[in-house]
Structures are given as structure tokens and as C-alpha cells.
Write an enzyme that holds these catalytic residues in place. Sequence first.
Site, PDB file in Angstrom:
ATOM      1  N   LYS A 193      27.925  33.270  56.246  1.00 41.50           N
ATOM      2  CA  LYS A 193      28.528  32.899  57.534  1.00 41.50           C
ATOM      3  C   LYS A 193      28.513  31.389  57.782  1.00 41.50           C
ATOM      4  CE  LYS A 193      27.446  37.236  59.937  1.00 41.50           C
ATOM      5  NZ  LYS A 193      26.893  37.825  61.149  1.00 41.50           N
TER       6      LYS A 193
ATOM      7  N   ARG B 229      12.294  25.712  63.224  1.00 36.58           N
ATOM      8  CA  ARG B 229      13.663  26.216  63.203  1.00 36.58           C
ATOM      9  C   ARG B 229      14.196  26.395  64.633  1.00 36.58           C
ATOM     10  NH1 ARG B 229      15.477  31.562  59.772  1.00 36.58           N
ATOM     11  NH2 ARG B 229      17.715  31.198  59.851  1.00 36.58           N
TER      12      ARG B 229
ATOM     13  N   ARG C 169       9.075  32.638  64.638  1.00 40.74           N
ATOM     14  CA  ARG C 169       7.877  32.501  63.792  1.00 40.74           C
ATOM     15  C   ARG C 169       7.763  31.076  63.272  1.00 40.74           C
ATOM     16  NH1 ARG C 169       7.939  35.625  58.134  1.00 40.74           N
ATOM     17  NH2 ARG C 169       9.881  34.424  58.048  1.00 40.74           N
ATOM     18  N   THR C 170       8.862  30.535  62.738  1.00 40.15           N
ATOM     19  CA  THR C 170       8.876  29.157  62.261  1.00 40.15           C
ATOM     20  C   THR C 170       9.380  28.276  63.400  1.00 40.15           C
ATOM     21  OG1 THR C 170       9.489  30.079  60.119  1.00 40.15           O
ATOM     22  CG2 THR C 170       9.705  27.690  60.368  1.00 40.15           C
TER      23      THR C 170
ATOM     24  N   GLY D  67      13.689  34.889  67.611  1.00 39.13           N
ATOM     25  CA  GLY D  67      14.526  34.664  66.429  1.00 39.13           C
ATOM     26  C   GLY D  67      15.295  33.371  66.592  1.00 39.13           C
ATOM     27  N   ALA D  68      15.574  32.709  65.467  1.00 41.45           N
ATOM     28  CA  ALA D  68      16.318  31.444  65.537  1.00 41.45           C
ATOM     29  C   ALA D  68      17.312  31.329  64.386  1.00 41.45           C
ATOM     30  CB  ALA D  68      15.346  30.268  65.529  1.00 41.45           C
TER      31      ALA D  68
HETATM   32  P1  NAP Z   1      18.654  35.043  59.628  1.00 38.97           P
HETATM   33  O1  NAP Z   1      19.557  33.901  59.952  1.00 38.97           O
HETATM   34  O2  NAP Z   1      18.167  35.245  58.240  1.00 38.97           O
HETATM   35  O3  NAP Z   1      17.365  34.944  60.610  1.00 38.97           O
HETATM   36  C1  NAP Z   1      16.280  35.839  60.460  1.00 38.97           C
HETATM   37  C2  NAP Z   1      15.339  35.709  61.647  1.00 38.97           C
HETATM   38  O4  NAP Z   1      14.302  36.703  61.499  1.00 38.97           O
HETATM   39  C3  NAP Z   1      14.624  34.350  61.723  1.00 38.97           C
HETATM   40  O5  NAP Z   1      14.412  34.024  63.071  1.00 38.97           O
HETATM   41  C4  NAP Z   1      13.301  34.663  61.009  1.00 38.97           C
HETATM   42  O6  NAP Z   1      12.246  33.801  61.385  1.00 38.97           O
HETATM   43  C5  NAP Z   1      13.029  36.045  61.529  1.00 38.97           C
HETATM   44  N1  NAP Z   1      12.074  36.761  60.673  1.00 38.97           N
HETATM   45  C6  NAP Z   1      12.312  37.269  59.449  1.00 38.97           C
HETATM   46  N2  NAP Z   1      11.166  37.836  58.963  1.00 38.97           N
HETATM   47  C7  NAP Z   1      10.217  37.650  59.913  1.00 38.97           C
HETATM   48  C8  NAP Z   1       8.848  37.994  60.009  1.00 38.97           C
HETATM   49  N3  NAP Z   1       8.208  38.671  59.017  1.00 38.97           N
HETATM   50  N4  NAP Z   1       8.163  37.651  61.126  1.00 38.97           N
HETATM   51  C9  NAP Z   1       8.782  37.003  62.139  1.00 38.97           C
HETATM   52  N5  NAP Z   1      10.088  36.637  62.114  1.00 38.97           N
HETATM   53  C10 NAP Z   1      10.794  36.959  60.998  1.00 38.97           C
HETATM   54  O7  NAP Z   1      19.339  36.439  60.029  1.00 38.97           O
HETATM   55  P2  NAP Z   1      20.456  36.675  61.145  1.00 38.97           P
HETATM   56  O8  NAP Z   1      21.794  36.547  60.536  1.00 38.97           O
HETATM   57  O9  NAP Z   1      20.112  35.882  62.348  1.00 38.97           O
HETATM   58  O10 NAP Z   1      20.229  38.247  61.433  1.00 38.97           O
HETATM   59  C11 NAP Z   1      19.078  38.716  62.101  1.00 38.97           C
HETATM   60  C12 NAP Z   1      19.216  40.217  62.295  1.00 38.97           C
HETATM   61  O11 NAP Z   1      20.290  40.486  63.168  1.00 38.97           O
HETATM   62  C13 NAP Z   1      19.517  40.988  61.007  1.00 38.97           C
HETATM   63  O12 NAP Z   1      18.708  42.134  60.973  1.00 38.97           O
HETATM   64  C14 NAP Z   1      20.979  41.374  61.142  1.00 38.97           C
HETATM   65  O13 NAP Z   1      21.275  42.598  60.504  1.00 38.97           O
HETATM   66  C15 NAP Z   1      21.100  41.525  62.658  1.00 38.97           C
HETATM   67  N6  NAP Z   1      22.474  41.304  63.110  1.00 38.97           N
HETATM   68  C16 NAP Z   1      23.033  42.313  63.846  1.00 38.97           C
HETATM   69  C17 NAP Z   1      24.326  42.157  64.288  1.00 38.97           C
HETATM   70  C18 NAP Z   1      24.962  43.275  65.058  1.00 38.97           C
HETATM   71  O14 NAP Z   1      26.202  43.316  65.127  1.00 38.97           O
HETATM   72  N7  NAP Z   1      24.180  44.152  65.673  1.00 38.97           N
HETATM   73  C19 NAP Z   1      25.063  40.974  64.024  1.00 38.97           C
HETATM   74  C20 NAP Z   1      24.435  39.957  63.299  1.00 38.97           C
HETATM   75  C21 NAP Z   1      23.136  40.147  62.852  1.00 38.97           C
HETATM   76  P3  NAP Z   1      11.884  32.517  60.480  1.00 38.97           P
HETATM   77  O15 NAP Z   1      12.849  31.442  60.901  1.00 38.97           O
HETATM   78  O16 NAP Z   1      10.469  32.232  60.823  1.00 38.97           O
HETATM   79  O17 NAP Z   1      12.070  32.939  59.044  1.00 38.97           O
END
Ligand code: NAP
Length: 281
Positions: A70, A162, A158-159, A133-134
Site C-alpha cells: 500500500k 512509530r 508498542r513501538t 496501533g500506528a
Molecule cells: P501494519 O502497518 O503492519 O501495522 C501493524 C500494527 O500492529 C503496528 O502498530 C504494530 O506495532 C502492531 N503490532 C504488531 N504486533 C504487535 C504486538 N505483538 N504487540 C503490540 N503491537 C503489535 O499493519 P496494518 O496495515 O496497519 O494492519 C493492521 C491490522 O488491520 C491487520 O490485522 C489488518 O488485517 C487489519 N486491517 C483491516 C482492514 C479492514 O478492512 N477491516 C483494513 C486494513 C487493515 P509496532 O509498530 O510496535 O510493530
Amino acid sequence: MRNPDVKIVGVVGDPISHSLSPRLHSYWLKKYNILGDYVPFHITKNELPNFINSLKGDNITGINLTVPHKESAMKLVDEADASAKKIGAVNTIYFDNKNRIIGSNTDGHGFLKNLRNSAEGWRADNCPTVIIGAGGAARAAIVSLLDVGVPEIKLINRTQERAVCLLQEIDDNRIRVIPWGGREDALSGVKLLVNATTLGMVSQPALELSLDKLPKDATVYDIIYNPIETKLIKQARERGNKTVDGLGMLLHQAAVGFKAWFGVDPEVDDGIRNHLLEVLR
Ligand code: NAP
């Protein structure tokens, strides 16, 4: 060049086999009797620039992008529209009448429409919010909530660096970064709690969070949709909070792309929701 009689759209990601988008769009194509197809493309990061470049000469009407493409797609499209610029990411590609590749982002729209539809009476101006989340999804949620007038967002990741970077990029004094360790105290006085991390998703650990300080009239929104009921949603429901799951966000973000490519505004109803629930945990 594109053949307007048979429209082909695809979703690009790595991995891609788990994506619900082909099932979702195929349902609407059939429902609205549209001659077309929606197919998954497994494309790695290295392959993405060539893939997007090749779209101009292909018989492809549009593309969705998912993890990890993305953000990188922002630099690969001819033009990023206002939604993509605000969110800093592209999840939907279509072509304008000069065959230019336009990148758009429908996640913020999907996030907000789902919230409005699911939490009856929700009002932005009365809604201090906690976002956990970030990443890209958090950013879409934050931008859309600020746009409609949410007064305060406590941003927790968590981080922490970010979250600080995200705050600097969005540059809005309604956002405050709170350390990860303060996430339970931060719930006091808020009207909306959003989980925008991957925690709670199938094969990931749950988000461990006591909701004791969360007011009973707050809405809890988990953007995870697989499983449909995360531990967070269950906890919130059991203590009487309104809950919003992530499936509606997926459906509403998809509906905008479907309309842009196929010219029909698809209904987001129980039919499509149940069709996807059949394959979710
Ligand atoms: P991303 O950019 O990879 O961000 C992941 C986030 O999760 C970061 O804030 C990360 O924190 C945190 N995280 C991961 N493992 C963790 C842990 N063990 N402890 C604490 N925090 C943790 O992913 P994204 O694109 O934002 O997507 C996030 C979620 O949203 C995914 O599950 C995705 O499937 C869902 N989503 C849903 C929709 C929908 O239409 N419903 C649309 C988009 C996304 P750090 O920065 O500390 O790593």
C-alpha cells in the site's frame, strides 16, 4: 487497451491466498450480472514496479493493493488522489480517461462508514478516542476521524517512535502519544476505543487490555475481521459496551472500488456479510 465489455480487476499482495477480496467482489459481480472477474495476483515487493507499469497495456480495469504494497504504490502511480495523499498509501487503483494510473485509498471511508452504520447515534464531536496501533490501518482511522471532527485522539503503539512519527506526519494538535504502558489508564473518559494492530488476528496473540477504566457508554471497534469476534470484542460486549467488528470496514472500502470499476454501487447487506462469514472463524 482495456476491453470495456469484460472487466478484469485484481488484488495484489504477498501473501495473497488468504485475501477475501476475490470472494467478496465475485459475489457482487454475480449479484449485479456484470461480465467480469476479480482475481488474486501474488506479486512480491521487487515485482511491484514492473507489475504496475504493465497495467497500462493490459486488459485490466483496476487493482486493489494489500500488504505489503500500500505505501510503496504511492510512488508508482501517475497520480495519488486526495484520499491516498492524506493516508500516505494506495489500496485502490483505477484509470482515468487518459489511461493514467490513479491511486486512491478507500480504507478511511470504509472505517468511518462502518462505524456510523454499526454504532447508532455515534457523533464525532463528542468522541475522545483511543487508537492502538500506528501502522497503515491506524493512519486511515486517525485521518478519517480527524476529518469529521473528533476532538482528541490518544495514540498508543508498542513501538512509541512509530506513533511519534505518525503524529509528526499528520501534524494535528488533537493527537497525543501515550506510552504503551499507559494504555489502560488512557481509556478513562474516552468514547471510542479502536484496535488497529494485528493483535487478535488469527494466528496472532490477542490484545491484552483490561477495560476496567473504559466508560460503559464507549464504543469498542476492532478492525480485525478474522476471527469476527476477537477477545477484545468479546470482553467489550460482555461488559455492555457497543462493539464494531472489522468486516464492515472491509465491505465498505471494497464497495467504493467496485463502483469505480464496474459502475454499480453495491449494497453492503447481510447477504454479502454472511457470504464472507462462511469462510471466517
Ligand atoms: P501494519 O502497518 O503492519 O501495522 C501493524 C500494527 O500492529 C503496528 O502498530 C504494530 O506495532 C502492531 N503490532 C504488531 N504486533 C504487535 C504486538 N505483538 N504487540 C503490540 N503491537 C503489535 O499493519 P496494518 O496495515 O496497519 O494492519 C493492521 C491490522 O488491520 C491487520 O490485522 C489488518 O488485517 C487489519 N486491517 C483491516 C482492514 C479492514 O478492512 N477491516 C483494513 C486494513 C487493515 P509496532 O509498530 O510496535 O510493530
